[in-house]
Design a protein around this motif. Sequence first.
Motif, mmCIF file in Angstrom:
data_model
loop_
_atom_site.group_PDB
_atom_site.id
_atom_site.type_symbol
_atom_site.label_atom_id
_atom_site.label_comp_id
_atom_site.label_asym_id
_atom_site.label_seq_id
_atom_site.Cartn_x
_atom_site.Cartn_y
_atom_site.Cartn_z
ATOM 1 N N ASP A 33 -1.485 1.644 2.051
ATOM 2 C CA ASP A 33 -1.571 3.073 1.742
ATOM 3 C C ASP A 33 -1.724 3.837 3.051
ATOM 4 O O ASP A 33 -2.384 3.370 3.978
ATOM 5 C CB ASP A 33 -2.776 3.369 0.842
ATOM 6 C CG ASP A 33 -2.660 2.708 -0.525
ATOM 7 O OD1 ASP A 33 -1.556 2.252 -0.873
ATOM 8 O OD2 ASP A 33 -3.686 2.652 -1.243
ATOM 9 N N LYS A 56 1.369 3.995 -1.427
ATOM 10 C CA LYS A 56 1.127 5.392 -1.778
ATOM 11 C C LYS A 56 0.578 6.118 -0.566
ATOM 12 O O LYS A 56 0.110 5.490 0.398
ATOM 13 C CB LYS A 56 0.169 5.519 -2.965
ATOM 14 C CG LYS A 56 -1.253 5.050 -2.704
ATOM 15 C CD LYS A 56 -2.120 5.222 -3.945
ATOM 16 C CE LYS A 56 -3.527 4.651 -3.735
ATOM 17 N NZ LYS A 56 -4.372 4.790 -4.931
ATOM 18 N N LEU A 58 -2.136 9.031 0.687
ATOM 19 C CA LEU A 58 -3.329 9.801 0.350
ATOM 20 C C LEU A 58 -3.356 11.036 1.241
ATOM 21 O O LEU A 58 -3.385 10.916 2.471
ATOM 22 C CB LEU A 58 -4.589 8.967 0.568
ATOM 23 C CG LEU A 58 -4.653 7.624 -0.183
ATOM 24 C CD1 LEU A 58 -5.946 6.894 0.154
ATOM 25 C CD2 LEU A 58 -4.524 7.832 -1.677
ATOM 26 N N GLU A 164 -0.817 11.219 -3.367
ATOM 27 C CA GLU A 164 -2.020 11.476 -4.157
ATOM 28 C C GLU A 164 -3.007 12.293 -3.319
ATOM 29 O O GLU A 164 -3.262 11.962 -2.161
ATOM 30 C CB GLU A 164 -2.638 10.134 -4.560
ATOM 31 C CG GLU A 164 -3.920 10.227 -5.353
ATOM 32 C CD GLU A 164 -4.492 8.842 -5.638
ATOM 33 O OE1 GLU A 164 -5.710 8.632 -5.432
ATOM 34 O OE2 GLU A 164 -3.715 7.958 -6.056
ATOM 35 N N THR A 165 -3.535 13.345 -3.892
ATOM 36 C CA THR A 165 -4.498 14.193 -3.185
ATOM 37 C C THR A 165 -5.899 13.611 -3.325
ATOM 38 O O THR A 165 -6.321 13.236 -4.426
ATOM 39 C CB THR A 165 -4.477 15.618 -3.746
ATOM 40 O OG1 THR A 165 -3.156 16.161 -3.599
ATOM 41 C CG2 THR A 165 -5.459 16.517 -3.007
#
Length: 215
Positions: A33, A56, A58, A164-165
Amino acid sequence: MAILLIAEHDNASLSDQTAKALAAALQIGSDVDVLVAGKGAKAASDAAAKLKGVRKVLLAEADELSERLAEPLAALVVSLAGSYDAIVAPATSAGKNVAPRVAALLDVAQVSEIIEVVTPDTFKRPIYAGNAIQTVQSTDAKKVITVRTASFQGAPEGGSAPVETVNAAANPGLSSFVENKLSENDRPELTSAKIIISGGRALGSSEKFQEVILP
């Protein structure tokens, strides 16, 4: 092995140091990530999501992260560290600023400036100004690693990772941004240059360097 890679960026764009550090991280484990911490850094997070191999991205945005101060960034990384087996950062000035703080807060030994991944817990790094190569094995449950990015080819694009926050951690309030004083150079960063030309004592003078090398 889950890995958190701290992205190198200027909010508007992603540095190629991130792609090179990603290449190293993918040799350690497949679940990588990328953390993009800044302010107004959506463009950088979108660029990170396009790198092949990213699980992903962040995205953390806050005023105290806009200049990527080491203390609030380290606090953020530590707040996320529970989900990861390794924290990786490029060995840039920013990476070398935050990684030791993360290692100290996690109470682990940092593995600095790796140039090769031997196994997921064993790495090679230069010592004695590069005159010797040391093989280091880390037995820490969580590893904090900085990557000498010139030793790795950047990971290519071709990914489509979700963004993704995440919330910023509480600001420790240990530092504050005053101003940037940056030297300007029309040449690329040494670690990003595709061709490096050097001229030393044989040229005799700065004038001869300008005459012979620069053209």
